[in-house]
Motif scaffolding. Structure first.
Motif: not given
Ligand code: PA5
Length: 456
Positions: A89-91, A148-155, A288-290, A292-294
């Motif tokens: 979601g950050s890309a 860009i990372t919401k959690s701040g720590g994505t490897v 596809r992400q929205l 599948a993951e939701s």
């Molecule tokens: O929808 C989500 O929360 C995830 O797909 C995140 O976007 C993804 O894991 C990247 O996370 P983050 O923004 O913390 O790096």
């Protein structure tokens, strides 16, 4: 005039009248599904009223656009390249807006033709070749990085950033990096504060895959001179339609109700998203992400095992008519196909040069956009004849205003479908387990190697 630029939805090819009772919805089934829709829109409105649905607030309170615009103005004409470090979601939202709203060959055309805004590179996988391969492509001194990372720590995100600094043998100056992250917590925020980087916040109640209309998508878009105010106007227009309790006026509620019916009573486990426009190919990746993951969840909100979800598949018209349609028409009838139909394209495509008195003479008086539209209709009719459920979303043009509508529409469809399925569409417990395993193995590898190097 307003109606002319609104997205519309045609569900008629999902109905039994068109594709038969076995695969299509009968009047009685549709009527009964609509009853659930009433429950769900009321639940949605109650939660929104209780300030419980972060993404729904975004089009309603757009003051945050000022900070994005101000930072974008500071940087827009200073850099040759904008390099995005992010994943999921950050890309995906950044790529969606870039591919939809910039020139199809943005990175290849002269600076003057792209109005002197930077080229864009989205590094969204920790594949070592992606960063190393940039060496002959970009000059790091002329590049703005955006982490860009919401959690701040994505490897993956950090790994790429550190590989970038290593491969180019220099850490970017503090004025060359923007951090987009949680407003309060996480490693990126702390690190950015120490480094003196500019920071834009992702609202804490908006999850990654619902964050394209926050600084995550809007800051890169603003740097590229995409009209983000108009984009949010479009989202607001769609928001107003999607909070209507009148089923016939609410496109998200109609799409969610149909999706839920096909996932459950009609047993269609696959959702194909098939835009007939290259500019919308990345919209399918984002969808596809929205989707599948939701929606892919093992347990519902009552803790019952349900294995909910529908597998999203990308296809592109007309290209994939030559690769996928054979399967869609004659293989298992296990899919719902969504066509995205664009009415008007930015550039024309006349074919006046087609030679007269040849089998292709008739192309002389047509336009390539017309051929694309005809191909969509031909494919759709053929699938309908084969009793394959399909629906069409009509998009007047791929503009910021229409993209704001389309993005918000699908966020709402996903949310409402989640409510119909009685699952939590905002978490991702299945992803977390893999992340924890990977982090553990990285740590172990690090410890083994540092012990070995201590011994040497
Ligand atoms: O929808 C989500 O929360 C995830 O797909 C995140 O976007 C993804 O894991 C990247 O996370 P983050 O923004 O913390 O790096």
């Amino acid at each position: 005039m307003k109606n002319e630029v609104q997205i519309s939805v045609d569900l008629s090819n999902l109905m039994a009248g068109k594709i038969g009772k076995e695969h299509g919805l009968t009047d009685a089934e549709w009527k009964s599904a609509r009853k659930n829709a009433t429950r769900v829109i009321n639940e949605c409105l109650a939660r929104f009223g209780a300030d419980d649905v972060g993404f729904m607030k975004l089009p309603c309170h757009t003051q945050y656009l000022h900070d994005i615009q101000a930072l974008a103005e500071k940087h827009r004409y200073r850099w040759e390249n904008l390099l995005i470090f992010g994943i999921g979601g950050s890309a995906l939202g950044v790529s969606l807006l870039f591919d939809a709203l910039c020139h199809p060959y943005h990175n290849h055309i002269d600076s003057e033709l792209r109005n002197h805004v930077p080229r864009l590179f989205v590094v969204d996988n920790i594949d070592p070749e992606l960063i190393s391969g940039l060496k002959p492509v970009i000059n790091p001194k002329k590049t703005l990085s955006c982490i860009i990372t919401k959690s701040g720590g994505t490897v993956e995100t950090w790994g790429n950033y550190f590989q970038y600094a290593t491969v180019f043998n220099q850490t970017p100056d503090s004025g060359q990096v923007i951090a987009i992250t949680d407003p309060e917590t996480g490693f990126l925020r702390k690190f950015a504060e120490i480094q003196g980087w500019d920071i834009l916040p992702i609202p804490s109640d908006v999850g990654g895959r619902f964050s394209v209309l926050t600084p995550v998508g809007l800051f890169p878009a603003a740097i590229l001179n995409i009209d983000i105010v108009r984009l949010m106007d479009g989202a607001r227009t769609m928001h107003d339609r999607c909070v209507s309790t009148d089923f016939d006026q609410n496109p998200a509620l109609q799409l969610a109700t149909a999706s839920w019916s096909f996932m459950t009573s009609k047993k269609k486990p696959i959702s194909v998203m098939m835009p007939y426009a290259n500019s919308l190919a990345s919209f399918s990746d984002w969808y596809r992400q929205l989707w599948a993951e939701s929606l892919g969840k093992m347990v519902n909100t009552e803790g019952k095992t349900v294995f909910a979800g529908q597998t999203p598949v990308n296809a592109l018209g007309a290209t994939d008519q030559h690769s996928q349609i054979q399967l869609y028409r004659e293989g298992p009838n296990d899919k719902v196909i969504t066509f995205l139909h664009v009415d008007s394209f930015r550039f024309g495509g006349p074919m006046n040069n087609a030679p007269e008195e040849t089998p292709l003479e008739h192309l002389r008086l047509l336009d390539t956009a017309e051929i694309l539209g005809i191909e969509l209709i031909g494919t759709r009719d053929a699938l309908t004849e084969s009793r394959r459920p399909n629906l069409t979303v009509k998009i007047p043009a791929v503009t910021p205003y229409c993209m704001g509508q389309l993005i918000y529409l699908y966020e709402m469809v996903t949310y409402l479908t989640g409510l119909l399925l009685q699952i939590n569409p905002f978490d991702q417990p299945g992803v977390e387990a893999g992340k924890i395993n990977a982090k553990k193995m990285i740590r172990e590898l690090y410890e083994t190697r540092s012990q070995a190097s201590d011994k040497n």
